[in-house]
Write a protein that holds these residues in place. Structure first.
Motif, PDB file in Angstrom:
ATOM      1  N   TYR A   1       0.814  -1.212   0.000  1.00 30.05           N
ATOM      2  CA  TYR A   1       0.000   0.000   0.000  1.00 30.05           C
ATOM      3  C   TYR A   1       0.854   1.271   0.000  1.00 30.05           C
ATOM      4  N   ALA A   2       1.935   1.270   0.760  1.00 35.56           N
ATOM      5  CA  ALA A   2       2.789   2.450   0.836  1.00 35.56           C
ATOM      6  C   ALA A   2       3.452   2.782  -0.495  1.00 35.56           C
ATOM      7  N   ASP A   3       3.556   1.783  -1.361  1.00 34.42           N
ATOM      8  CA  ASP A   3       4.208   1.973  -2.657  1.00 34.42           C
ATOM      9  C   ASP A   3       3.217   2.060  -3.813  1.00 34.42           C
ATOM     10  N   LEU A   4       1.928   2.027  -3.516  1.00 34.60           N
ATOM     11  CA  LEU A   4       0.915   1.948  -4.557  1.00 34.60           C
ATOM     12  C   LEU A   4       0.776   3.286  -5.286  1.00 34.60           C
ATOM     13  N   PRO A   5       1.111   3.343  -6.568  1.00 35.62           N
ATOM     14  CA  PRO A   5       0.998   4.599  -7.320  1.00 35.62           C
ATOM     15  C   PRO A   5      -0.472   4.929  -7.605  1.00 35.62           C
TER      16      PRO A   5
ATOM     17  N   THR B   1      -1.079  -6.368   0.147  1.00 37.63           N
ATOM     18  CA  THR B   1      -0.595  -5.948  -1.178  1.00 37.63           C
ATOM     19  C   THR B   1      -1.703  -5.866  -2.224  1.00 37.63           C
ATOM     20  N   ARG B   2      -2.956  -6.038  -1.817  1.00 37.25           N
ATOM     21  CA  ARG B   2      -4.059  -5.957  -2.778  1.00 37.25           C
ATOM     22  C   ARG B   2      -5.162  -5.025  -2.280  1.00 37.25           C
ATOM     23  N   ALA B   3      -4.792  -3.972  -1.589  1.00 34.33           N
ATOM     24  CA  ALA B   3      -5.800  -3.063  -1.042  1.00 34.33           C
ATOM     25  C   ALA B   3      -6.670  -2.468  -2.140  1.00 34.33           C
ATOM     26  N   HIS B   4      -6.054  -2.091  -3.253  1.00 32.42           N
ATOM     27  CA  HIS B   4      -6.804  -1.480  -4.344  1.00 32.42           C
ATOM     28  C   HIS B   4      -7.769  -2.475  -4.981  1.00 32.42           C
ATOM     29  N   TYR B   5      -7.315  -3.700  -5.154  1.00 30.09           N
ATOM     30  CA  TYR B   5      -8.167  -4.747  -5.716  1.00 30.09           C
ATOM     31  C   TYR B   5      -9.311  -5.076  -4.754  1.00 30.09           C
TER      32      TYR B   5
END
Length: 250
Positions: A101-105, A151-155
């Motif tokens: 999440y911290a690296d999610l563009p 690692t799939r917060a957006h999904y």
């Protein structure tokens, strides 16, 4: 009561591969005429066209980028021109990536959300004039919406949004006889899994199979079976529901 699907008209988004392909072929074999779309040319598209020709029926495989509103509008215009109506809409096209999440563009957030949610909004909106009494809208969701995963917060957020959209639309469109439901999938065994390096593939098969009550992964045609149920008169009193197709995964 039988499925009574022969001659019905369906749109399935993202139907050239994986779960979408399984849905398209299952509907076609049940006598449904299907329009499906793909984003990139390739052998998967060509082989799907060959399979549909062998099955028989009035099927069409067209190109559409569902993150482009103009493409969505053109896709539904194609449905109107070829079929004149739609009895079933399956929102299957999706995007996923695995990024902390911290690296999610921001652009990757938009790519996933635009594909998984905004495209669904647009497809249903443009499909409404084609949908009549006893029609069925089905969106392909995920078990991850309930449990979350690193690692799939957006999904995860995008799939959770489908549940809320479905609940609201079921109430809004119910008076018109349009049913709206979500299928929450577990881990489905597709060609994407088989394309992984052998050690990684075997590891995923073993790990996720052990998490399910049935001791195995799902198959695309089994998702197709759930779509058949929701598309048929057997589910005439089912709307606003999240139906789990996950093998009892925990």
């Amino acid at each position: 009561m039988e499925l009574s699907l022969k001659g019905r008209k369906a749109l399935v988004t993202g139907g050239s591969r994986g779960v979408g392909r399984g849905i398209v072929l299952t509907l076609a074999r049940a006598g449904v005429d299907v329009i499906t779309c793909y984003r990139q040319e390739g052998e998967a598209v060509d082989s799907l066209q060959r399979e549909l020709k062998q099955i028989g029926g009035d099927h069409h495989v067209v190109r559409a980028d569902l993150t482009d509103p103009a493409d969505v509008e053109a896709l539904l215009a194609e449905c109107a021109n070829r079929f004149g109506r739609l009895d079933v809409v399956v929102n299957n096209a999706g995007a996923i990536s695995h990024i902390p999440y911290a690296d999610l563009p921001l652009d990757e957030w938009h790519r996933v959300v635009d594909t998984n949610v905004t495209a669904v909004f647009l497809v249903i909106k443009h499909a409404l004039p084609l949908l009549g009494e006893d029609s069925s809208v089905i969106s392909i969701g995920s078990k991850v919406a309930e449990v979350g995963i690193p690692t799939r917060a957006h999904y995860t957020a995008s799939k959770a949004a489908l549940v809320g959209l479905t609940r609201s639309l079921a109430k809004e469109l119910g008076p018109r006889g349009i049913r709206v439901n979500v299928l929450a999938l577990g881990v489905i065994e597709t060609e994407a899994l088989h394309a992984l390096p052998e050690e990684q593939r075997i590891g995923m098969l073993e790990r996720y199979s052990a998490k399910t009550a049935l001791g195995r992964l799902g198959r695309p045609e089994e998702v197709g079976g759930a779509v058949l149920f929701l598309a048929s008169p057997l589910s005439k009193y089912v709307t606003g529901a999240t139906v789990h197709v996950d093998g009892g995964i925990s």
